[in-house]
Scaffold this motif. Structure first.
Motif, PDB file in Angstrom:
ATOM      1  N   GLU A   1      12.223 -12.955 -10.752  1.00 46.33           N
ATOM      2  CA  GLU A   1      11.814 -11.947 -10.066  1.00 46.33           C
ATOM      3  C   GLU A   1      12.752 -11.579  -8.980  1.00 46.33           C
ATOM      4  O   GLU A   1      13.146 -12.506  -8.094  1.00 46.33           O
TER       5      GLU A   1
ATOM      6  N   VAL B   1      14.019  -9.687  -5.863  1.00 47.80           N
ATOM      7  CA  VAL B   1      13.413  -8.843  -4.717  1.00 47.80           C
ATOM      8  C   VAL B   1      14.774  -8.412  -3.942  1.00 47.80           C
ATOM      9  O   VAL B   1      15.416  -9.117  -3.566  1.00 47.80           O
TER      10      VAL B   1
ATOM     11  N   ARG C   1      15.132  -6.430  -0.178  1.00 52.70           N
ATOM     12  CA  ARG C   1      14.613  -5.906   1.054  1.00 52.70           C
ATOM     13  C   ARG C   1      15.442  -5.119   1.988  1.00 52.70           C
ATOM     14  O   ARG C   1      16.518  -5.521   2.026  1.00 52.70           O
TER      15      ARG C   1
ATOM     16  N   ALA D   1       9.274  -7.744   5.784  1.00 58.63           N
ATOM     17  CA  ALA D   1       7.804  -7.645   5.527  1.00 58.63           C
ATOM     18  C   ALA D   1       7.537  -8.624   4.791  1.00 58.63           C
ATOM     19  O   ALA D   1       8.392  -9.407   4.112  1.00 58.63           O
ATOM     20  N   GLY D   2       6.082  -8.658   4.441  1.00 58.26           N
ATOM     21  CA  GLY D   2       5.369  -9.776   3.571  1.00 58.26           C
ATOM     22  C   GLY D   2       5.941 -11.260   3.713  1.00 58.26           C
ATOM     23  O   GLY D   2       5.813 -11.731   4.847  1.00 58.26           O
TER      24      GLY D   2
ATOM     25  N   MET E   1       8.708 -12.580   3.651  1.00 60.33           N
ATOM     26  CA  MET E   1      10.173 -12.654   4.479  1.00 60.33           C
ATOM     27  C   MET E   1       9.607 -12.909   5.990  1.00 60.33           C
ATOM     28  O   MET E   1      10.243 -13.608   6.702  1.00 60.33           O
TER      29      MET E   1
ATOM     30  N   TYR F   1      13.044 -15.280  -7.132  1.00 62.94           N
ATOM     31  CA  TYR F   1      12.020 -16.009  -7.358  1.00 62.94           C
ATOM     32  C   TYR F   1      11.918 -16.496  -8.820  1.00 62.94           C
ATOM     33  O   TYR F   1      12.154 -15.688  -9.806  1.00 62.94           O
TER      34      TYR F   1
ATOM     35  N   ASP G   1       5.616 -18.925  -8.558  1.00 59.52           N
ATOM     36  CA  ASP G   1       6.719 -18.115  -8.257  1.00 59.52           C
ATOM     37  C   ASP G   1       7.431 -18.320  -7.205  1.00 59.52           C
ATOM     38  O   ASP G   1       7.676 -17.648  -6.058  1.00 59.52           O
TER      39      ASP G   1
ATOM     40  N   ASP H   1      10.677  -2.821   0.695  1.00 59.34           N
ATOM     41  CA  ASP H   1      11.175  -3.729  -0.134  1.00 59.34           C
ATOM     42  C   ASP H   1      10.708  -3.662  -1.630  1.00 59.34           C
ATOM     43  O   ASP H   1       9.759  -2.547  -1.878  1.00 59.34           O
ATOM     44  N   PHE H   2      11.097  -4.394  -2.745  1.00 63.98           N
ATOM     45  CA  PHE H   2      10.556  -3.959  -4.064  1.00 63.98           C
ATOM     46  C   PHE H   2      10.942  -5.285  -4.940  1.00 63.98           C
ATOM     47  O   PHE H   2      11.951  -5.884  -4.501  1.00 63.98           O
ATOM     48  N   LYS H   3      10.318  -5.340  -5.865  1.00 61.19           N
ATOM     49  CA  LYS H   3      10.490  -6.520  -7.141  1.00 61.19           C
ATOM     50  C   LYS H   3      11.252  -5.814  -8.084  1.00 61.19           C
ATOM     51  O   LYS H   3      10.543  -4.955  -8.743  1.00 61.19           O
TER      52      LYS H   3
ATOM     53  N   ASP I   1       2.772  -1.011  -7.027  1.00 60.45           N
ATOM     54  CA  ASP I   1       2.238  -2.405  -7.039  1.00 60.45           C
ATOM     55  C   ASP I   1       3.471  -3.311  -6.684  1.00 60.45           C
ATOM     56  O   ASP I   1       3.368  -4.602  -6.273  1.00 60.45           O
ATOM     57  N   THR I   2       4.681  -2.886  -6.973  1.00 60.85           N
ATOM     58  CA  THR I   2       5.890  -3.633  -7.013  1.00 60.85           C
ATOM     59  C   THR I   2       6.708  -3.431  -5.674  1.00 60.85           C
ATOM     60  O   THR I   2       7.873  -3.898  -5.834  1.00 60.85           O
ATOM     61  N   CYS I   3       6.292  -2.360  -5.067  1.00 60.53           N
ATOM     62  CA  CYS I   3       7.384  -1.819  -3.825  1.00 60.53           C
ATOM     63  C   CYS I   3       6.365  -1.738  -2.661  1.00 60.53           C
ATOM     64  O   CYS I   3       5.095  -1.784  -2.645  1.00 60.53           O
ATOM     65  N   ARG I   4       6.908  -1.958  -1.519  1.00 59.86           N
ATOM     66  CA  ARG I   4       6.418  -1.505  -0.158  1.00 59.86           C
ATOM     67  C   ARG I   4       6.899  -0.341   0.126  1.00 59.86           C
ATOM     68  O   ARG I   4       8.063  -0.030   0.428  1.00 59.86           O
TER      69      ARG I   4
HETATM   70  O1  C5P Z   1       5.351 -11.036  -1.154  1.00 56.35           O
HETATM   71  P1  C5P Z   1       6.714 -10.450  -0.680  1.00 56.35           P
HETATM   72  O2  C5P Z   1       7.005  -9.866   0.485  1.00 56.35           O
HETATM   73  O3  C5P Z   1       7.851 -11.649  -1.246  1.00 56.35           O
HETATM   74  O4  C5P Z   1       7.234  -9.303  -1.823  1.00 56.35           O
HETATM   75  C1  C5P Z   1       8.279  -8.529  -1.728  1.00 56.35           C
HETATM   76  C2  C5P Z   1       8.311  -7.249  -2.665  1.00 56.35           C
HETATM   77  O5  C5P Z   1       8.050  -7.841  -4.102  1.00 56.35           O
HETATM   78  C3  C5P Z   1       6.874  -6.632  -2.432  1.00 56.35           C
HETATM   79  O6  C5P Z   1       7.166  -5.035  -2.546  1.00 56.35           O
HETATM   80  C4  C5P Z   1       5.625  -6.794  -3.394  1.00 56.35           C
HETATM   81  O7  C5P Z   1       4.999  -5.917  -3.653  1.00 56.35           O
HETATM   82  C5  C5P Z   1       7.010  -7.280  -4.554  1.00 56.35           C
HETATM   83  N1  C5P Z   1       6.326  -8.441  -5.400  1.00 56.35           N
HETATM   84  C6  C5P Z   1       5.939  -8.164  -6.580  1.00 56.35           C
HETATM   85  N2  C5P Z   1       5.326  -9.339  -7.407  1.00 56.35           N
HETATM   86  C7  C5P Z   1       5.215 -10.355  -6.893  1.00 56.35           C
HETATM   87  C8  C5P Z   1       5.952 -10.844  -5.725  1.00 56.35           C
HETATM   88  C9  C5P Z   1       6.240  -9.596  -5.109  1.00 56.35           C
HETATM   89  O8  C5P Z   1       5.945  -6.925  -7.034  1.00 56.35           O
HETATM   90  N3  C5P Z   1       5.073 -11.344  -7.886  1.00 56.35           N
END
Ligand code: C5P
Length: 240
Positions: free
Chosen positions: A90, A92, A94, A98-99, A101, A121, A129, A175-177, A197-200
């Protein structure tokens, strides 16, 4: 295109084979999970919102000249993608703290980073992960050093395009993944999804959250937040 047998069911999507060897059918699910599956819920409409938002974003990236696995939106909840071999990482990116980090480094959420930070990750549910280094990636043979360099470049490029896109709708991309896959010829391609789901995603002025933290941290209604992103991107409201 004909939908054939189920190949894989993940936390948020089901992947089916099609009558075309190199094309897969992705069906988004209403299931929401957080904290490696510890928190679960069925959230009606989430499948539609993530499919529509991912389709719009991948189409935008393609129009900007970035190659992705996206082929075509089929319906409110389904899309076609190119078949790739998913790299077990994964990636990521940033722009603001956030989160995990914030937690890991003891930094305040919202702190602006001088330059985007890229992290890797290892995709392994049993291990939760874990954050890994480039040496770890080599030991695990998850990607070659050349691929790691390419993944970092591609992730930074996607970040530039996404930051600009979200700025036009008054959203800060915190941030995003990303996930990438290898084509048959070994070329790396942006894959999976790009959605709340995958971005802030925070409102430019108020810092209101329109992403999965609504669910993770019980901050408010997830569907309303995701719909706000879809509407600002010019997408449809629910037809039902
Ligand atoms: O949890 P964390 O701060 O590491 O997440 C960083 C970004 O990656 C966030 O936008 C979160 O939604 C995304 N993420 C994801 N899937 C994961 C872990 C994180 O989409 N398994």
């Amino acid at each position: 295109m004909e939908k054939r047998e189920l190949l894989y069911e993940g936390k948020a999507k089901k992947i089916y084979r099609t009558d075309n060897e190199s094309i897969l059918w992705v069906s988004y699910k209403d299931d929401a999970t957080a904290f490696n599956g510890e928190k679960k819920a069925q959230l009606e409409g989430k499948a539609r919102l993530n499919n529509e938002i991912t389709s719009l974003i991948f189409k935008h990236l393609e129009a900007e000249g970035l190659e992705t696995h996206f082929v075509e939106r089929l319906s409110e909840t389904d899309q076609l993608v190119r078949k790739v071999d998913i790299v077990p990482l994964e990636v990521v990116v940033r722009n603001q703290v956030a989160g995990s980090m914030a937690k890991r480094l003891g930094l305040e959420e919202g702190l602006k980073l001088a330059r985007p930070v890229v992290e890797f990750y290892y995709k392994d549910d049993a291990l939760g992960d874990p954050l890994i280094t480039e040496d770890h990636i080599a030991i695990l043979a998850a990607a070659t050093p050349e691929e790691v360099d390419q993944l970092k470049l591609m992730a930074r490029k996607v970040n530039e395009h996404l930051q600009k896109l979200f700025a036009t709708i008054d959203i800060k991309l915190i941030d995003f993944k990303l996930e990438f896959g290898r084509t048959e010829s070994g070329e790396l391609l942006l894959a999976d999804e790009i959605s709340p789901d995958t971005c802030r995603l925070w409102d430019m002025e108020t810092n209101e959250r329109f992403d999965k933290d609504l669910f993770r941290r019980n901050l408010g209604n997830l569907q309303a937040g995701y719909q706000e992103i879809l509407t600002r991107l010019g997408g449809p409201t629910c037809t039902k």
